[in-house]
Design a protein around this motif. Sequence first.
Motif, short mmCIF file in Angstrom:
data_model
loop_
_atom_site.label_atom_id
_atom_site.label_comp_id
_atom_site.label_asym_id
_atom_site.label_seq_id
_atom_site.Cartn_x
_atom_site.Cartn_y
_atom_site.Cartn_z
N GLY A 204 29.93 37.08 -17.05
CA GLY A 204 28.47 37.13 -17.00
C GLY A 204 27.83 35.99 -17.77
O GLY A 204 26.86 35.37 -17.32
N MET B 142 24.69 38.16 -12.75
CA MET B 142 24.90 38.02 -14.19
C MET B 142 24.70 39.34 -14.91
O MET B 142 25.51 39.74 -15.75
CB MET B 142 23.95 36.95 -14.75
N TYR B 143 23.64 40.07 -14.56
CA TYR B 143 23.36 41.35 -15.22
C TYR B 143 24.46 42.37 -14.91
O TYR B 143 24.95 43.04 -15.81
CB TYR B 143 22.01 41.88 -14.76
N TRP C 231 30.21 36.15 -6.30
CA TRP C 231 29.46 35.02 -6.84
C TRP C 231 29.07 34.06 -5.72
O TRP C 231 27.94 33.56 -5.69
CB TRP C 231 30.28 34.30 -7.90
N THR D 170 27.75 41.59 -16.66
CA THR D 170 27.69 41.67 -18.12
C THR D 170 27.57 43.11 -18.59
O THR D 170 28.26 43.51 -19.55
CB THR D 170 26.48 40.87 -18.64
N THR E 142 25.44 32.40 -26.04
CA THR E 142 25.89 32.71 -24.68
C THR E 142 26.89 31.66 -24.19
O THR E 142 27.88 31.99 -23.53
CB THR E 142 24.69 32.77 -23.72
N PRO F 132 22.26 35.08 -8.27
CA PRO F 132 22.95 34.84 -9.55
C PRO F 132 22.38 35.64 -10.72
O PRO F 132 23.13 36.08 -11.60
CB PRO F 132 22.78 33.33 -9.75
N SER G 14 30.85 32.36 -23.11
CA SER G 14 31.39 32.03 -21.80
C SER G 14 32.79 31.42 -21.88
O SER G 14 33.49 31.34 -20.87
CB SER G 14 30.45 31.06 -21.06
N SER H 107 28.15 32.79 -15.77
CA SER H 107 27.15 32.69 -14.70
C SER H 107 25.78 32.36 -15.28
O SER H 107 25.01 31.61 -14.67
CB SER H 107 27.09 34.00 -13.92
N ALA H 108 25.46 32.89 -16.46
CA ALA H 108 24.18 32.58 -17.10
C ALA H 108 24.11 31.10 -17.48
O ALA H 108 23.06 30.46 -17.34
CB ALA H 108 24.00 33.45 -18.34
#
Length: 297
Positions: free
Chosen positions: A270, A257-258, A71, A261, A40, A253, A44, A273-274
Amino acid sequence: MAHLAKADFRTRLQEWLPKLVLSPSIAAMLVFVYGFILYTLYLSFTDSRMLPSYDWVGVENYVKLWGLRAWWTAVINLGIFAGLYITICTAIGLTLAILLDQKIRGEGTLRPIYLYPMALSFIVTGTAWKWIMDPGIGIEHTMHLWGWESFQFNWIKDREMAIYTVVIAAVWQTSGFVMSMFLAGLRGIDNEILKAAQIDGASNWSLYRRIVIPLLRPAFLSAFVILAHLAVKSYDLIIALTGGGPGRATELPATFMYSYTFTRNSMGIGAASAVIMLMTIAAIMTPYLYAELKEKK
């Protein structure tokens, strides 16, 4: 000689057997937890959209992320939610623990009642509170049926108040767990210290303010860490209760993220943000773990 060799084999087997049993779990954890965390992190920094891409774009996704109004809405909502959630849960949990610590009658019955909500998943809690707070079928509707026509409780439909419905549901579920942590801390305090303070003429208020509360510092720290990380990763409660709405009024958040993504085909943003969520949790956990390890040493 054969007896010694057999004993040596048994000793080695006893040493290696736990490692052999645990090795599949450890390998799976390394791959599916830490491996995917690293993956992940890598995504990013790529231009991944609907599917993973390996074209490096540096920190472009992070720059885009912090430039998105959605965001910032999610971050502000997290600040409101986490601040109220941690504060109210701590206050209610401490109050209930102090009351139960007075050896009141029926403690064995009250304790499971307070702890019961924690046995439910956030999905169940969110669904139940969605029904309770729905103006058409919940509290407002019930009050109207009872003749109180002027009563209004439509927070879940109000953009300005919707985030507070999430706080109510989360506090209801977790306060009992916080109570149990503080109750364990209270029961672990040496009674001789309290008796000595009472002999010296300390009032109950002074007793709790100067002795009991300071001795509960580990419980306060543990409660803060647990509640903070629950707040950061609150996804299922939001989805079940408000779905992130009305509009983006309850976006956090985790839901951001979901959505970016899997529904907006912006996997790179996404993933960014994760990673920020992971860094936030790490910033909470690292000082706690350092303090625990330092205390043990």
